[in-house]
Scaffold this active site. Structure first.
Site, mmCIF file in Angstrom:
data_model
loop_
_atom_site.group_PDB
_atom_site.id
_atom_site.type_symbol
_atom_site.label_atom_id
_atom_site.label_comp_id
_atom_site.label_asym_id
_atom_site.label_seq_id
_atom_site.Cartn_x
_atom_site.Cartn_y
_atom_site.Cartn_z
ATOM 1 C CB CYS A 1 -56.954 72.408 39.481
ATOM 2 S SG CYS A 1 -56.210 70.933 38.740
ATOM 3 N NE ARG B 1 -48.221 72.612 39.711
ATOM 4 C CZ ARG B 1 -48.645 71.772 38.761
ATOM 5 N NH1 ARG B 1 -48.746 72.187 37.512
ATOM 6 N NH2 ARG B 1 -48.967 70.532 39.073
ATOM 7 C CD GLU C 1 -51.495 68.277 42.250
ATOM 8 O OE1 GLU C 1 -50.501 68.238 42.999
ATOM 9 O OE2 GLU C 1 -51.695 69.181 41.429
#
Length: 429
Positions: free
Chosen positions: A259, A326, A154
């Site tokens: 992830c 997250r 990301e």
């Protein structure tokens, strides 16, 4: 080739745009009709550098379209990518509900129009999932199930999709391999061809190993703090060894995002299912869990306690150049500071509104210097450029005490000390 990409999150949208940029006809599919409507209006639902501009360009040139079903624009797709989420279930395993829903949609599409197609699982899934999918589609004779894991970071996901470090293809037939050979013909990257199960394990193993490097350096940083050594110099000395390399040796607040946390616990779950203890990985997660509290304790020691002290937290996203919060270590820091009775101000250029719903008691600033006003200490939690490259004279004038804690080891200790700051990094004496 005609390609359908099921799922338009980080993986799906970057995959769709990158394939369109390589000249394929791509349809992005999402069951969320409101999201599809937004995409058709050329509005990108996620923040990722360069993605929205590239998406609009490909739509304007006719290479990229969006739909909510395989029945419409995507009915002639030769390759069907499954890029749906596989979130962590309560027991730590990967929740495959979205994936199997997508598989059922593929089955229905095949029944309406039987033809040779590749069903490519790009979602991160437990070892053996591809074989399960192949079993479920066993009566669809012309469908070839392929594992093709993603390795996107990301903040640079589009560039990673356009220029992958490697392409891993797991399949069980020459026809399946030839489909992806044709699809990836324009990509200059090493190709690993293997079984579906091996391809799935490559993905988990890659993320678990990178997470291990991070936690290893964070453990050494704790030792370095006690010894008075510099973990950055240690990392440089290690990284010059070609067997080790310099990547992912940075000590800090720990890893987060969509992830590493999810994939490490999913791999642990796979190990338990098969009676194999992954003890190193257990400790990797424990170090990562406790790292934010360890960092907050250093601030507490410097300020002789945190109750009633104002602490500015700079950065809330789990890393710069993304709006993803997250498993962000910044949130763990906010939680710990509030528990210790600190008054917390925070700044992030992108993620403030999302975090505000989780921690309404935090004071959210309009800019960095507003966050620093009257602060007894400032903590760099996400290394956004604007958080790293401060006007130090202005920052010092705004703060009640010139105390800096560098949670990402991104500030120059020599520079900030010249401006009269007290500086503490992670494992940097």
């Amino acid at each position: 080739m005609n390609v359908a990409v099921m799922g338009t999150g980080y993986v799906g949208l970057n995959t769709a745009v990158s394939l369109a940029l390589h000249g394929h006809q791509v349809v992005g599919i999402d069951v969320d009709e409101e999201k599809v409507k937004q995409l058709k209006q050329r509005i990108c639902p996620i923040y990722e550098p360069g993605l929205e501009e590239a998406m609009r360009s490909m739509m304007d040139q006719g290479f990229l379209r969006f739909d909510h079903t395989l029945n419409g624009e995507a009915k002639d797709a030769e390759i069907l990518f499954i890029c749906v989420g596989t979130p962590e279930a309560e027991d730590g395993s990967a929740n495959l509900a979205y994936l199997f829903a997508a598989v059922e949609e593929v089955r229905e599409a095949y029944k309406r129009k039987p033809s040779k197609r590749g069903v490519v699982i790009k979602s991160t899934v437990p070892v053996g999932t591809g074989d399960r999918v192949a079993g479920l589609l066993g009566d669809c004779k012309e469908l070839h199930v392929i594992s093709n894991p993603e390795f996107l970071r990301e903040g640079s996901a589009l560039q990673d999709a356009l220029n992958p470090s490697r392409i891993v293809i797991g399949a069980e037939s020459p026809e399946a391999f030839s489909l992806l050979d044709e699809l990836y013909k324009g990509f200059a990257a090493p190709v690993v061809k293997t079984t579906r199960q091996t391809a799935e394990l490559i993905k988990y193993a890659s993320n678990a190993f990178l997470a291990t490097r991070i936690s290893f350096m964070n453990e050494l940083a704790r030792l370095s703090t006690v010894l008075g050594t510099n973990i950055q110099t240690v990392a440089r000395g290690m990284g010059l060894d070609s067997r080790i390399g310099p990547e992912f040796l940075r000590a800090g607040l720990g890893y987060g995002g969509s992830c590493f946390p999810k994939d490490t616990i999913a791999l642990l779950h796979v190990g338990k299912q098969h009676g194999v203890a992954l003890n190193i990985l257990e400790q990797v997660r424990e170090v990562n869990r406790t790292q934010p509290a360890w960092c907050v304790q250093l601030i507490s020691e410097r300020l002789s306690g945190l109750r009633g002290k104002r602490v500015a937290v700079l950065g809330l996203a789990f890393k710069p150049d993304t709006d993803d919060i997250r498993e962000s270590r910044s949130l763990a820091v906010l939680h710990q500071l509030l528990q210790e009775g600190a008054i917390v101000s925070a700044y992030d250029p992108i993620s403030t509104e999302t975090v505000k719903k989780l921690y309404p008691q935090v004071e959210y600033a309009r800019d960095i210097y507003d966050a620093l006003t009257d602060a007894d200490a400032a903590l760099l939690a996400t290394e956004w450029k604007e958080c790293v490259n401060l006007d130090w004279q202005k920052a010092k004038a705004a703060m009640a005490q010139p105390v800096l804690f560098d949670g990402r080891n991104a500030w120059s200790s020599d520079l900030v000390k010249q401006y009269g700051f007290s500086y503490q990094g992670v494992g940097r004496s």
